[in-house]
Motif scaffolding. Sequence first.
Motif, PDB file in Angstrom:
ATOM      1  N   LEU A  93     -95.833 -26.812 -33.037  1.00 42.44           N
ATOM      2  CA  LEU A  93     -94.494 -27.202 -33.495  1.00 42.44           C
ATOM      3  C   LEU A  93     -93.858 -28.232 -32.569  1.00 42.44           C
ATOM      4  O   LEU A  93     -93.035 -29.050 -33.003  1.00 42.44           O
ATOM      5  N   ALA A  94     -94.254 -28.208 -31.301  1.00 40.58           N
ATOM      6  CA  ALA A  94     -93.729 -29.189 -30.338  1.00 40.58           C
ATOM      7  C   ALA A  94     -94.429 -30.543 -30.454  1.00 40.58           C
ATOM      8  O   ALA A  94     -94.084 -31.489 -29.736  1.00 40.58           O
ATOM      9  N   GLY A  95     -95.402 -30.632 -31.368  1.00 43.26           N
ATOM     10  CA  GLY A  95     -96.083 -31.904 -31.575  1.00 43.26           C
ATOM     11  C   GLY A  95     -97.270 -32.132 -30.663  1.00 43.26           C
ATOM     12  O   GLY A  95     -97.646 -33.283 -30.410  1.00 43.26           O
ATOM     13  N   ASP A  96     -97.898 -31.052 -30.174  1.00 49.46           N
ATOM     14  CA  ASP A  96     -99.025 -31.163 -29.241  1.00 49.46           C
ATOM     15  C   ASP A  96     -98.686 -32.085 -28.061  1.00 49.46           C
ATOM     16  O   ASP A  96     -99.221 -33.201 -27.937  1.00 49.46           O
ATOM     17  N   PRO A  97     -97.770 -31.636 -27.172  1.00 42.94           N
ATOM     18  CA  PRO A  97     -97.322 -32.472 -26.048  1.00 42.94           C
ATOM     19  C   PRO A  97     -98.467 -32.993 -25.185  1.00 42.94           C
ATOM     20  O   PRO A  97     -99.515 -32.350 -25.053  1.00 42.94           O
ATOM     21  N   TYR A  98     -98.241 -34.185 -24.602  1.00 43.23           N
ATOM     22  CA  TYR A  98     -99.194 -34.843 -23.696  1.00 43.23           C
ATOM     23  C   TYR A  98    -100.536 -35.152 -24.375  1.00 43.23           C
ATOM     24  O   TYR A  98    -101.545 -35.382 -23.705  1.00 43.23           O
ATOM     25  N   GLY A  99    -100.526 -35.137 -25.707  1.00 42.32           N
ATOM     26  CA  GLY A  99    -101.762 -35.426 -26.433  1.00 42.32           C
ATOM     27  C   GLY A  99    -102.791 -34.317 -26.379  1.00 42.32           C
ATOM     28  O   GLY A  99    -103.952 -34.518 -26.737  1.00 42.32           O
ATOM     29  N   ILE A 100    -102.392 -33.128 -25.942  1.00 47.20           N
ATOM     30  CA  ILE A 100    -103.313 -31.986 -25.826  1.00 47.20           C
ATOM     31  C   ILE A 100    -103.253 -31.177 -27.130  1.00 47.20           C
ATOM     32  O   ILE A 100    -102.207 -30.617 -27.471  1.00 47.20           O
ATOM     33  N   ASP A 101    -104.343 -31.132 -27.853  1.00 44.45           N
ATOM     34  CA  ASP A 101    -104.380 -30.419 -29.118  1.00 44.45           C
ATOM     35  C   ASP A 101    -104.179 -28.918 -28.906  1.00 44.45           C
ATOM     36  O   ASP A 101    -104.605 -28.353 -27.888  1.00 44.45           O
ATOM     37  N   ASN A 102    -103.526 -28.270 -29.880  1.00 47.48           N
ATOM     38  CA  ASN A 102    -103.256 -26.835 -29.759  1.00 47.48           C
ATOM     39  C   ASN A 102    -104.539 -26.004 -29.688  1.00 47.48           C
ATOM     40  O   ASN A 102    -104.515 -24.857 -29.235  1.00 47.48           O
ATOM     41  N   ALA A 103    -105.681 -26.567 -30.134  1.00 46.15           N
ATOM     42  CA  ALA A 103    -106.954 -25.830 -30.032  1.00 46.15           C
ATOM     43  C   ALA A 103    -107.299 -25.543 -28.578  1.00 46.15           C
ATOM     44  O   ALA A 103    -107.832 -24.469 -28.256  1.00 46.15           O
ATOM     45  N   TYR A 104    -106.990 -26.491 -27.687  1.00 39.88           N
ATOM     46  CA  TYR A 104    -107.283 -26.270 -26.270  1.00 39.88           C
ATOM     47  C   TYR A 104    -106.408 -25.157 -25.694  1.00 39.88           C
ATOM     48  O   TYR A 104    -106.844 -24.397 -24.829  1.00 39.88           O
ATOM     49  N   VAL A 105    -105.175 -25.059 -26.177  1.00 35.47           N
ATOM     50  CA  VAL A 105    -104.277 -23.978 -25.747  1.00 35.47           C
ATOM     51  C   VAL A 105    -104.859 -22.626 -26.166  1.00 35.47           C
ATOM     52  O   VAL A 105    -104.923 -21.676 -25.373  1.00 35.47           O
ATOM     53  N   ALA A 106    -105.317 -22.565 -27.430  1.00 34.00           N
ATOM     54  CA  ALA A 106    -105.893 -21.315 -27.935  1.00 34.00           C
ATOM     55  C   ALA A 106    -107.170 -20.933 -27.203  1.00 34.00           C
ATOM     56  O   ALA A 106    -107.477 -19.746 -27.053  1.00 34.00           O
ATOM     57  N   LEU A 107    -107.911 -21.924 -26.722  1.00 30.72           N
ATOM     58  CA  LEU A 107    -109.143 -21.652 -25.975  1.00 30.72           C
ATOM     59  C   LEU A 107    -108.852 -21.142 -24.571  1.00 30.72           C
ATOM     60  O   LEU A 107    -109.470 -20.171 -24.098  1.00 30.72           O
ATOM     61  N   VAL A 108    -107.909 -21.762 -23.909  1.00 31.98           N
ATOM     62  CA  VAL A 108    -107.652 -21.467 -22.494  1.00 31.98           C
ATOM     63  C   VAL A 108    -106.973 -20.115 -22.301  1.00 31.98           C
ATOM     64  O   VAL A 108    -107.264 -19.396 -21.333  1.00 31.98           O
ATOM     65  N   ILE A 109    -106.078 -19.746 -23.215  1.00 29.73           N
ATOM     66  CA  ILE A 109    -105.297 -18.514 -23.040  1.00 29.73           C
ATOM     67  C   ILE A 109    -106.186 -17.291 -22.825  1.00 29.73           C
ATOM     68  O   ILE A 109    -106.019 -16.557 -21.825  1.00 29.73           O
ATOM     69  N   PRO A 110    -107.153 -16.976 -23.691  1.00 30.37           N
ATOM     70  CA  PRO A 110    -107.960 -15.764 -23.444  1.00 30.37           C
ATOM     71  C   PRO A 110    -108.846 -15.873 -22.206  1.00 30.37           C
ATOM     72  O   PRO A 110    -109.114 -14.858 -21.552  1.00 30.37           O
ATOM     73  N   LEU A 111    -109.290 -17.091 -21.886  1.00 29.11           N
ATOM     74  CA  LEU A 111    -110.114 -17.248 -20.679  1.00 29.11           C
ATOM     75  C   LEU A 111    -109.316 -16.896 -19.429  1.00 29.11           C
ATOM     76  O   LEU A 111    -109.815 -16.192 -18.530  1.00 29.11           O
ATOM     77  N   ILE A 112    -108.065 -17.373 -19.366  1.00 21.55           N
ATOM     78  CA  ILE A 112    -107.226 -17.094 -18.198  1.00 21.55           C
ATOM     79  C   ILE A 112    -106.808 -15.626 -18.155  1.00 21.55           C
ATOM     80  O   ILE A 112    -106.953 -14.944 -17.130  1.00 21.55           O
ATOM     81  N   VAL A 113    -106.292 -15.127 -19.288  1.00 21.92           N
ATOM     82  CA  VAL A 113    -105.759 -13.759 -19.310  1.00 21.92           C
ATOM     83  C   VAL A 113    -106.861 -12.729 -19.059  1.00 21.92           C
ATOM     84  O   VAL A 113    -106.676 -11.781 -18.276  1.00 21.92           O
ATOM     85  N   MET A 114    -108.003 -12.903 -19.689  1.00 26.01           N
ATOM     86  CA  MET A 114    -109.103 -11.949 -19.484  1.00 26.01           C
ATOM     87  C   MET A 114    -109.633 -12.024 -18.057  1.00 26.01           C
ATOM     88  O   MET A 114    -110.024 -10.996 -17.473  1.00 26.01           O
ATOM     89  N   SER A 115    -109.656 -13.222 -17.470  1.00 23.44           N
ATOM     90  CA  SER A 115    -110.092 -13.356 -16.074  1.00 23.44           C
ATOM     91  C   SER A 115    -109.140 -12.632 -15.130  1.00 23.44           C
ATOM     92  O   SER A 115    -109.566 -11.914 -14.219  1.00 23.44           O
ATOM     93  N   VAL A 116    -107.828 -12.798 -15.354  1.00 24.17           N
ATOM     94  CA  VAL A 116    -106.827 -12.121 -14.523  1.00 24.17           C
ATOM     95  C   VAL A 116    -106.939 -10.607 -14.680  1.00 24.17           C
ATOM     96  O   VAL A 116    -106.876  -9.854 -13.702  1.00 24.17           O
ATOM     97  N   SER A 117    -107.127 -10.152 -15.940  1.00 24.67           N
ATOM     98  CA  SER A 117    -107.217  -8.706 -16.163  1.00 24.67           C
ATOM     99  C   SER A 117    -108.479  -8.107 -15.548  1.00 24.67           C
ATOM    100  O   SER A 117    -108.538  -6.903 -15.284  1.00 24.67           O
ATOM    101  N   HIS A 118    -109.482  -8.943 -15.344  1.00 24.82           N
ATOM    102  CA  HIS A 118    -110.743  -8.459 -14.774  1.00 24.82           C
ATOM    103  C   HIS A 118    -110.708  -8.361 -13.252  1.00 24.82           C
ATOM    104  O   HIS A 118    -111.550  -7.679 -12.650  1.00 24.82           O
TER     105      HIS A 118
END
Length: 468
Positions: free
Chosen positions: A428-453
């Motif tokens: 909705l913010a227009g994919d700021p800095y030219g970063i597609d929302n797909a990259y956001v969806a990819l990074v979130i579980p990698l970071i959160v699961m790593s922290v939880s581990h």
Amino acid sequence: MDANWTAMSLAIVYILAMGVISYAAKRFANTAHNFTSGGATYPALLVGFLLMSEFIGTTASVGTAQAAYKWGISAAWNLAALGIGFVFYAFLFARKFKDLGENTISGVMAKTYGKGTKLATSIIMIAALQIVAISVYASGGAVLAGLLKIDRATAIVITGMVAALYVSMGGMRSVIYTNVMHAIVKYIGIIVATAFALSQVGGMGELQARLPAEMFEVGNAGWPQIFAWILAGTGAVFSTQYVLQAISTVDNAAKAQRASLYTALLLVPFGLAAALCGMCASLMFPKINALQAFPMIVSQMDSLMAAVVVAGLAGSLFGTISAISIGTATLLYKDFYLPAVHKTDAVTAGDSRALMFVRIASTAVCLLPIPLAIFAPDVLKVTFLAKSLRLTLAVLVLFIFYAPQFGTPKGALTSILLSLVLTIGWYLAGDPYGIDNAYVALVIPLIVMSVSHLPRLMSSSRTMRDAA
């Protein structure tokens, strides 16, 4: 105008024929279980056509042509990405999902991460499928508006109402049979449209001579965009409800793998053909809204050719909507209805109320996206938002099968909830800095699961030190 109405009339005959098939399948959808599972097993090739038909909605032709109007042949990557996803799916997941014996993605999540993650998965999947429905209605309405010379909003409402009537009769069995027919008609339609469009610009040689060279470069859309398409498309294949539901209708793991490979082979040529249509439209109609690229080509055809293409588009629309409807109704039935009535799928086998619930649910999910579809300007971006949301689930599915001890159930639940909020917010913010929302969806579980581990990793390190 006469040609448009002739095309619509012939296309309606096709839709009615598919309706007859759905009605005939109604007698097999006599329980909620049979409605959502199909009540039988099916050949791998048939399921391959089914999966291809489910992923090639009106967005595949209209949306790809829209992107090709601006970017040229590289727009075909949006469907090639799905083909790549199905190749990976065939070798990484098809056998594992089939051996697991579960036909909902939320049920798969529950086996490793628990009930809370199961419900969160169901919510994010329902949201993603409804977003897909928005893009399908928006692109289907654009075609219908051009043919009937009515405004787009009215066309979308008509499309949605007809779809709701169409998909609530025969359940999964009718979806399988009709989607195979849809797949054949879609292919015939896109071939006819491409041949016509090329003839109007003087052939492929003339197209190459008149368009800028970059329109024929495979990376013209930009490699960050293309990689985002591949990530989102692959994630959608790995974790989409109706993929798992379709795969569960074959009778063994080897057939599940073959069905996935058949799907990959069917997707790529369709994307190339749709992209060529958009490129031809950029010469034929240089000043139109890109969304109208494919509809404008259809509007120039004679009645018979237009009828074939419109029938293909109708097949695209109803094929995808029926898959979305059955997939969403299955999630609502298994994850919300059954727990609410404290029953299992086996117990409700003869329960008319359970069958009524899935019929009403499949109709309701057809109608809900209509208002939002009226305001969807870029159907391809909307479609890939839905795929991005499923990318988070795909990462978790990878962990389930290949690193089941990594992360925690709480980390999985947090990943899904954060992804739902942040990925949509980024879009909705227009994919700021030219970063597609797909990259956001990819990074979130990698970071959160790593922290939880980390606590588990630290505990393991302390244990090893103490043992030493």
